[in-house]
Design an enzyme around this catalytic site. Sequence first.
Site, PDB file in Angstrom:
ATOM      1  N   SER A 132      -4.415   7.450  13.250  1.00  0.00           N
ATOM      2  CA  SER A 132      -4.676   8.674  11.999  1.00  0.00           C
ATOM      3  C   SER A 132      -5.325   9.965  13.403  1.00  0.00           C
ATOM      4  O   SER A 132      -5.533   9.545  13.979  1.00  0.00           O
ATOM      5  CB  SER A 132      -5.739   8.700  11.339  1.00  0.00           C
ATOM      6  OG  SER A 132      -6.175   9.352  11.054  1.00  0.00           O
ATOM      7  N   ALA A 133      -4.733  10.797  12.684  1.00  0.00           N
ATOM      8  CA  ALA A 133      -5.424  12.263  13.721  1.00  0.00           C
ATOM      9  C   ALA A 133      -6.256  12.129  13.331  1.00  0.00           C
ATOM     10  O   ALA A 133      -7.301  13.088  14.464  1.00  0.00           O
ATOM     11  CB  ALA A 133      -4.554  13.148  12.968  1.00  0.00           C
ATOM     12  N   THR A 134      -7.200  11.705  12.687  1.00  0.00           N
ATOM     13  CA  THR A 134      -8.915  11.552  12.627  1.00  0.00           C
ATOM     14  C   THR A 134      -9.295  11.534  14.480  1.00  0.00           C
ATOM     15  O   THR A 134     -10.478  11.975  14.381  1.00  0.00           O
ATOM     16  CB  THR A 134      -9.423  10.265  11.704  1.00  0.00           C
ATOM     17  OG1 THR A 134     -10.603  10.700  11.446  1.00  0.00           O
ATOM     18  CG2 THR A 134      -9.319   9.203  12.185  1.00  0.00           C
TER      19      THR A 134
ATOM     20  N   TYR B 295     -14.829   4.361   9.740  1.00  0.00           N
ATOM     21  CA  TYR B 295     -13.023   5.021  10.143  1.00  0.00           C
ATOM     22  C   TYR B 295     -12.864   5.027  11.146  1.00  0.00           C
ATOM     23  O   TYR B 295     -11.520   4.395  11.613  1.00  0.00           O
ATOM     24  CB  TYR B 295     -13.065   5.148   8.462  1.00  0.00           C
ATOM     25  CG  TYR B 295     -11.566   5.612   8.528  1.00  0.00           C
ATOM     26  CD1 TYR B 295     -10.328   4.869   8.118  1.00  0.00           C
ATOM     27  CD2 TYR B 295     -10.702   6.936   8.936  1.00  0.00           C
ATOM     28  CE1 TYR B 295      -8.858   4.547   8.420  1.00  0.00           C
ATOM     29  CE2 TYR B 295      -9.153   7.182   8.896  1.00  0.00           C
ATOM     30  CZ  TYR B 295      -8.322   6.481   8.403  1.00  0.00           C
ATOM     31  OH  TYR B 295      -7.594   6.425   9.095  1.00  0.00           O
TER      32      TYR B 295
ATOM     33  N   LYS C 114     -10.596   3.128  13.963  1.00  0.00           N
ATOM     34  CA  LYS C 114      -8.624   3.347  14.183  1.00  0.00           C
ATOM     35  C   LYS C 114      -9.048   2.881  16.269  1.00  0.00           C
ATOM     36  O   LYS C 114      -7.809   3.199  16.809  1.00  0.00           O
ATOM     37  CB  LYS C 114      -8.456   4.611  14.224  1.00  0.00           C
ATOM     38  CG  LYS C 114      -8.464   4.256  12.237  1.00  0.00           C
ATOM     39  CD  LYS C 114      -6.663   3.460  12.265  1.00  0.00           C
ATOM     40  CE  LYS C 114      -6.116   3.417  10.679  1.00  0.00           C
ATOM     41  NZ  LYS C 114      -5.433   2.353  10.196  1.00  0.00           N
TER      42      LYS C 114
ATOM     43  N   ASP D  65     -16.427  18.291   8.512  1.00  0.00           N
ATOM     44  CA  ASP D  65     -14.804  18.195   7.970  1.00  0.00           C
ATOM     45  C   ASP D  65     -14.008  19.732   9.504  1.00  0.00           C
ATOM     46  O   ASP D  65     -14.683  19.962   9.789  1.00  0.00           O
ATOM     47  CB  ASP D  65     -14.642  19.543   6.715  1.00  0.00           C
ATOM     48  CG  ASP D  65     -13.116  18.990   5.694  1.00  0.00           C
ATOM     49  OD1 ASP D  65     -12.602  17.792   6.317  1.00  0.00           O
ATOM     50  OD2 ASP D  65     -13.395  19.322   4.800  1.00  0.00           O
TER      51      ASP D  65
ATOM     52  N   ASN E 236      -1.763  14.052   7.586  1.00  0.00           N
ATOM     53  CA  ASN E 236      -2.059  14.022   6.097  1.00  0.00           C
ATOM     54  C   ASN E 236      -0.953  13.466   4.865  1.00  0.00           C
ATOM     55  O   ASN E 236      -0.062  14.401   4.941  1.00  0.00           O
ATOM     56  CB  ASN E 236      -2.286  15.315   5.127  1.00  0.00           C
ATOM     57  CG  ASN E 236      -4.060  15.464   6.748  1.00  0.00           C
ATOM     58  OD1 ASN E 236      -3.680  15.400   7.733  1.00  0.00           O
ATOM     59  ND2 ASN E 236      -4.981  15.847   5.735  1.00  0.00           N
TER      60      ASN E 236
ATOM     61  N   GLY F  39       0.822  -1.249  -0.265  1.00  0.00           N
ATOM     62  CA  GLY F  39      -0.085  -0.101   0.212  1.00  0.00           C
ATOM     63  C   GLY F  39       0.866   1.374   0.070  1.00  0.00           C
ATOM     64  O   GLY F  39       1.993   1.222   0.398  1.00  0.00           O
ATOM     65  N   TYR F  40      -0.260   2.431  -0.364  1.00  0.00           N
ATOM     66  CA  TYR F  40       1.404   3.716  -0.361  1.00  0.00           C
ATOM     67  C   TYR F  40       2.112   3.963   0.994  1.00  0.00           C
ATOM     68  O   TYR F  40       3.484   4.156   0.991  1.00  0.00           O
ATOM     69  CB  TYR F  40      -0.218   4.890  -0.186  1.00  0.00           C
ATOM     70  CG  TYR F  40       0.180   5.676  -0.093  1.00  0.00           C
ATOM     71  CD1 TYR F  40       1.274   6.462  -0.952  1.00  0.00           C
ATOM     72  CD2 TYR F  40       0.018   7.224   1.053  1.00  0.00           C
ATOM     73  CE1 TYR F  40       1.773   7.986  -1.301  1.00  0.00           C
ATOM     74  CE2 TYR F  40       0.431   8.728   0.799  1.00  0.00           C
ATOM     75  CZ  TYR F  40       1.289   8.077   0.139  1.00  0.00           C
ATOM     76  OH  TYR F  40       1.696   9.973  -0.636  1.00  0.00           O
TER      77      TYR F  40
HETATM   78  C1  UD1 Z   1      -9.186  12.626   5.549  1.00  0.00           C
HETATM   79  C2  UD1 Z   1     -10.447  12.157   6.739  1.00  0.00           C
HETATM   80  C3  UD1 Z   1      -9.232  11.565   7.837  1.00  0.00           C
HETATM   81  C4  UD1 Z   1      -8.517  10.694   7.262  1.00  0.00           C
HETATM   82  C5  UD1 Z   1      -7.654  10.998   5.396  1.00  0.00           C
HETATM   83  C6  UD1 Z   1      -6.984  10.116   5.230  1.00  0.00           C
HETATM   84  C7  UD1 Z   1     -12.252  13.490   6.359  1.00  0.00           C
HETATM   85  C8  UD1 Z   1     -13.318  14.311   7.060  1.00  0.00           C
HETATM   86  N1  UD1 Z   1     -11.109  12.745   7.020  1.00  0.00           N
HETATM   87  O1  UD1 Z   1      -8.581  13.704   6.368  1.00  0.00           O
HETATM   88  O2  UD1 Z   1     -10.283  11.373   8.809  1.00  0.00           O
HETATM   89  O3  UD1 Z   1      -7.737  10.065   8.108  1.00  0.00           O
HETATM   90  O4  UD1 Z   1      -8.458  11.763   4.877  1.00  0.00           O
HETATM   91  O5  UD1 Z   1      -5.944  10.268   4.625  1.00  0.00           O
HETATM   92  O6  UD1 Z   1     -12.553  13.038   5.539  1.00  0.00           O
HETATM   93  N2  UD1 Z   1     -10.279  19.298   0.389  1.00  0.00           N
HETATM   94  C9  UD1 Z   1     -10.967  20.135  -0.432  1.00  0.00           C
HETATM   95  N3  UD1 Z   1     -11.055  19.937  -1.821  1.00  0.00           N
HETATM   96  C10 UD1 Z   1     -11.348  18.265  -2.447  1.00  0.00           C
HETATM   97  C11 UD1 Z   1     -10.104  17.384  -0.860  1.00  0.00           C
HETATM   98  C12 UD1 Z   1     -10.135  17.825   0.044  1.00  0.00           C
HETATM   99  O7  UD1 Z   1     -10.862  21.810  -0.840  1.00  0.00           O
HETATM  100  O8  UD1 Z   1     -11.551  17.821  -2.919  1.00  0.00           O
HETATM  101  C13 UD1 Z   1      -9.872  19.672   1.382  1.00  0.00           C
HETATM  102  C14 UD1 Z   1     -10.682  18.935   2.475  1.00  0.00           C
HETATM  103  O9  UD1 Z   1     -11.764  19.840   3.076  1.00  0.00           O
HETATM  104  C15 UD1 Z   1      -9.301  19.839   3.702  1.00  0.00           C
HETATM  105  C16 UD1 Z   1      -8.195  19.502   2.850  1.00  0.00           C
HETATM  106  O10 UD1 Z   1      -8.255  19.564   1.851  1.00  0.00           O
HETATM  107  O11 UD1 Z   1      -9.536  21.024   4.545  1.00  0.00           O
HETATM  108  C17 UD1 Z   1      -7.604  18.418   3.535  1.00  0.00           C
HETATM  109  O12 UD1 Z   1      -8.473  16.927   3.251  1.00  0.00           O
HETATM  110  P1  UD1 Z   1      -8.165  16.077   2.700  1.00  0.00           P
HETATM  111  O13 UD1 Z   1      -7.509  15.388   1.994  1.00  0.00           O
HETATM  112  O14 UD1 Z   1      -9.794  14.594   2.418  1.00  0.00           O
HETATM  113  O15 UD1 Z   1      -8.019  14.430   4.589  1.00  0.00           O
HETATM  114  P2  UD1 Z   1      -9.009  14.660   5.657  1.00  0.00           P
HETATM  115  O16 UD1 Z   1      -9.744  16.077   5.511  1.00  0.00           O
HETATM  116  O17 UD1 Z   1      -7.568  16.301   6.399  1.00  0.00           O
END
Ligand code: UD1
Length: 332
Positions: free
Chosen positions: A123-125, A147, A151, A293, A177, A9-10
């Site tokens: 995860s920080a989640t 998810y 964890k 979010d 992230n 995996g990644y």
């Molecule tokens: C997300 C999950 C987190 C998980 C992680 C795995 C949520 C709320 N959180 O983290 O539980 O551990 O992925 O990698 O789903 N964004 C945009 N446009 C997009 C995609 C993302 O604006 O199309 C923004 C999001 O609002 C956020 C940031 O980019 O502010 C990062 O988002 P993302 O990469 O999905 O990560 P997380 O939300 O931090």
Amino acid sequence: MILVTGGAGYIGSHTCVELARAGYEFVVLDNFSNSTPVVLERIERITGQPVRWHEGDIRDRATLDRIFAQYPISAVLHFAGLKAVTESIDRPIDYFDNNVHGSIALVGAMERAGCKTLVFSSSATVYGPEQPMPVAESAPLTVSNPYGRTKLVVEDLLYELSRSDPQWRIATLRYFNPVGAHDSGLIGESPVGTPSNLMPLVCQVAAGLRPAVQIFGDDYPSPDGTGIRDFVHVMDLADGHVAALAFLERNQTHIVVNLGTGRGASVMDVIKAFERLSGRRIPYEIVSRRTADIGISFADVSLANELLGWVAKRDLDDMCRDAWRWQSANGQ
Ligand code: UD1
């Protein structure tokens, strides 16, 4: 010999490269539900060494017992699991089965084999929303999706395990992230279908595979209004696992440690840096906030520094450059 579950995996694949570089021998167990054996060939190309691997599922007791019987495994790096938040809401049973049942089966096999050293991918989640930032490991834990709950349940299991038997040596690593790729461009993140995370989407938009990035909200309390995250280069994360393993070799204990840079970057920062590093224009549109979010998330990384002697060395430019190299080389 180190057992790496989910090693194709990644994050697992990048960690295999660093394990090899640090002189560890390892064997990969992967069911290839979200990866392919090609990744393992790529690891061989990068490291110049053959990779031992088995196709199999951590939920399968016989498979695990066979592997522990075949190799003198001293520690396990446990990456295998499902990780898409939205999917977990649609398929909670699959998430609990893979992530929770899988982890129970794994620690059961470890116990039978007398192998009690484990590094677990959390995860920080688990911090949930509304935490003051930077967030430290002692912060209260809440989760808002299946998810995240899987964890937290496994974290709880590991906590109880180490309390009941102090011979266990456990490092629970809470990733912020993870983004970027190995600088060879040979391995990286390969999301199946439409990516849900920001960086793979930005990569695909830059490559012309998608029209625009949708920015989920520009009314957060950040300088440009877009969400802030602690993006950490996957190779730094890989180094963090090697540091955690070395720590557990020296210390019979259970630690819970954040892995991040300690710095936040906004969604707009990522888009601008990526444009600069790739030379491509990244069209975007502002849309409404994503349900549940978090606005701002970044790590307090002092514990990782203190216990593991680890700090992230790569910056946002490195993350974008390496992600783009991987995207360009693989064209998907
Ligand atoms: C997300 C999950 C987190 C998980 C992680 C795995 C949520 C709320 N959180 O983290 O539980 O551990 O992925 O990698 O789903 N964004 C945009 N446009 C997009 C995609 C993302 O604006 O199309 C923004 C999001 O609002 C956020 C940031 O980019 O502010 C990062 O988002 P993302 O990469 O999905 O990560 P997380 O939300 O931090």
